[in-house]
Write a protein that holds these residues in place. Sequence first.
Motif, PDB file in Angstrom:
ATOM      1  N   TYR A 196      -4.514   7.773  -0.720  1.00 35.12           N
ATOM      2  CA  TYR A 196      -5.323   6.525  -0.980  1.00 35.12           C
ATOM      3  C   TYR A 196      -6.673   6.982  -1.290  1.00 35.12           C
ATOM      4  O   TYR A 196      -7.695   6.234  -1.694  1.00 35.12           O
TER       5      TYR A 196
ATOM      6  N   LYS B 284       2.465   1.834  -3.502  1.00 40.85           N
ATOM      7  CA  LYS B 284       1.497   2.129  -4.427  1.00 40.85           C
ATOM      8  C   LYS B 284       0.981   3.428  -4.476  1.00 40.85           C
ATOM      9  O   LYS B 284       0.721   4.198  -5.337  1.00 40.85           O
ATOM     10  N   TYR B 285       1.238   4.179  -3.278  1.00 39.63           N
ATOM     11  CA  TYR B 285       0.671   5.502  -3.010  1.00 39.63           C
ATOM     12  C   TYR B 285       1.680   6.565  -2.635  1.00 39.63           C
ATOM     13  O   TYR B 285       1.362   7.677  -2.337  1.00 39.63           O
TER      14      TYR B 285
ATOM     15  N   TRP C 108      -7.280   7.864  -4.270  1.00 43.66           N
ATOM     16  CA  TRP C 108      -7.387   7.341  -5.666  1.00 43.66           C
ATOM     17  C   TRP C 108      -8.062   6.122  -5.559  1.00 43.66           C
ATOM     18  O   TRP C 108      -8.845   5.556  -6.533  1.00 43.66           O
ATOM     19  N   SER C 109      -8.260   5.204  -4.579  1.00 42.19           N
ATOM     20  CA  SER C 109      -8.962   4.004  -4.128  1.00 42.19           C
ATOM     21  C   SER C 109     -10.471   4.252  -4.161  1.00 42.19           C
ATOM     22  O   SER C 109     -11.197   3.442  -4.312  1.00 42.19           O
ATOM     23  N   LEU C 110     -10.778   5.414  -3.951  1.00 44.05           N
ATOM     24  CA  LEU C 110     -12.477   5.864  -4.172  1.00 44.05           C
ATOM     25  C   LEU C 110     -12.524   6.741  -5.566  1.00 44.05           C
ATOM     26  O   LEU C 110     -13.663   6.403  -6.005  1.00 44.05           O
TER      27      LEU C 110
ATOM     28  N   LEU D 153       0.829  -1.265  -0.036  1.00 44.81           N
ATOM     29  CA  LEU D 153      -0.111  -0.079   0.124  1.00 44.81           C
ATOM     30  C   LEU D 153       0.814   1.161  -0.085  1.00 44.81           C
ATOM     31  O   LEU D 153       0.500   2.294  -0.764  1.00 44.81           O
TER      32      LEU D 153
ATOM     33  N   GLU E 269      -8.282  -1.310   0.500  1.00 43.10           N
ATOM     34  CA  GLU E 269      -8.959  -0.391  -0.729  1.00 43.10           C
ATOM     35  C   GLU E 269     -10.311  -0.427  -0.311  1.00 43.10           C
ATOM     36  O   GLU E 269     -11.102   0.664  -0.408  1.00 43.10           O
TER      37      GLU E 269
ATOM     38  N   SER F 167     -13.978  -3.808  -8.121  1.00 49.22           N
ATOM     39  CA  SER F 167     -12.732  -3.038  -8.010  1.00 49.22           C
ATOM     40  C   SER F 167     -11.594  -3.836  -7.050  1.00 49.22           C
ATOM     41  O   SER F 167     -10.418  -4.112  -7.570  1.00 49.22           O
ATOM     42  N   TRP F 168     -12.374  -4.426  -6.029  1.00 46.79           N
ATOM     43  CA  TRP F 168     -11.414  -5.290  -5.218  1.00 46.79           C
ATOM     44  C   TRP F 168     -11.253  -6.601  -6.024  1.00 46.79           C
ATOM     45  O   TRP F 168      -9.994  -6.950  -5.993  1.00 46.79           O
TER      46      TRP F 168
ATOM     47  N   ALA G  42     -12.107   1.309   2.419  1.00 48.89           N
ATOM     48  CA  ALA G  42     -12.009   2.628   2.355  1.00 48.89           C
ATOM     49  C   ALA G  42     -13.285   3.327   1.675  1.00 48.89           C
ATOM     50  O   ALA G  42     -13.925   4.417   1.820  1.00 48.89           O
TER      51      ALA G  42
ATOM     52  N   ARG H 131      -5.912  -5.284  -1.569  1.00 51.74           N
ATOM     53  CA  ARG H 131      -7.118  -4.663  -2.240  1.00 51.74           C
ATOM     54  C   ARG H 131      -8.499  -4.548  -1.532  1.00 51.74           C
ATOM     55  O   ARG H 131      -9.188  -3.837  -1.458  1.00 51.74           O
TER      56      ARG H 131
END
Length: 267
Positions: free
Chosen positions: A29, A21-22, A31-33, A18, A119, A78-79, A122, A116
Motif C-alpha cells: 500500500y 493490486k498489491y 505505492w499509493s503514497l 486492493l 488509497e 490521484s483518486w 492513506a 481508490r
Amino acid sequence: MTLWENRNALGLLVRRDLAVKYQQSLLGYLWSLIEPLGVAAIYWFVFGVLYGTGSDRHLGDANNSYPLFLITGIFAWSWANAAMGEATSALTGQARLITTMKVARQVFPIGRVLGRFAEFLAGLPILIILAIVFGELHFDWQLLALPLAVLLQTVFLTGLALLLSSLNVLLRDVEKLMRLGLRVLFYATPIIYPLAMVQNANMPGWAKDVYELNPLVGIMELYHAIWYPEMFPSATLLGITVGISVALLVGGWWVFRRLEPAVLKEL
C-alpha cells in the motif's frame, strides 16, 4: 436490489481489488503514497523551483507553502484519475463475475471508486504532517471543507463511473477517449496552479465560465481551502459544482439502468 442491500458484496469487491493490486508488490500500500508524492516532487521542482510558481502572487497565503498546496491537489487528483481510468473497464474486465453473481451491477463501477478512495485516505496523514511543518494546520471551520470535498468528489466520480462503465461495454472507444480526456482534465483543473491565475488571465469571460463548469474545479478549491480559507469557492462556483455533480450521478445511474439489458447481452 438496492445498493444498501448489496453493501457486503461491495465491501468484498473493494477488499479483493486492493488485495489483487498489491499482492505481488514489495512495498504494498505504500505505492499509493509513493506515486503521488513522486509526481508532486516533479511538479514542485519544475513549477516551484525552476519557474518560481511557489512565489507567484496568485497563490496568496500559499506563497511559502506551495508543496502543501501541490500535494493536496495531487492526492485528490490521484483518486479521481485512478477511479475514472479503472471505471471504464469495471464491467468489461469482470464479465464472468457480473454474469454469475446475483448482485446489483452498480457495485462493480462503484467498487472502483471506493477502492481508490481507500488509497486517498492513506495519504491524509502525509497532508497533516506537511500542514504542521508549514504551519497551516488550523482547527477551525475551514476543516469542514474536507468532508464536503470528499462527498462531492464521491458523488461526481460515482456518476461518471456508472456512465463510463456502461458505455464502454457497447462502445470500446470510450476507454481510449478517456485516457486522452484525463490528460486534458488534469491541466483543466487547479491542481498545480491556483484558480486565481485563471480568473485573472487575459482570456474571454465565456472561456472562464466554461472552465468553471468542470466540477473538479470547485472540488479542488475545497481541498485547498482546508489549509487556505481564502481559497474556499464562491457560492456560485460551489453551486455549479454541487449541481453538476448531482446531475451526473442521477444521469449516470439512469443511463446505467437503461443500458443494463444491452450490457448484459454484450458481456
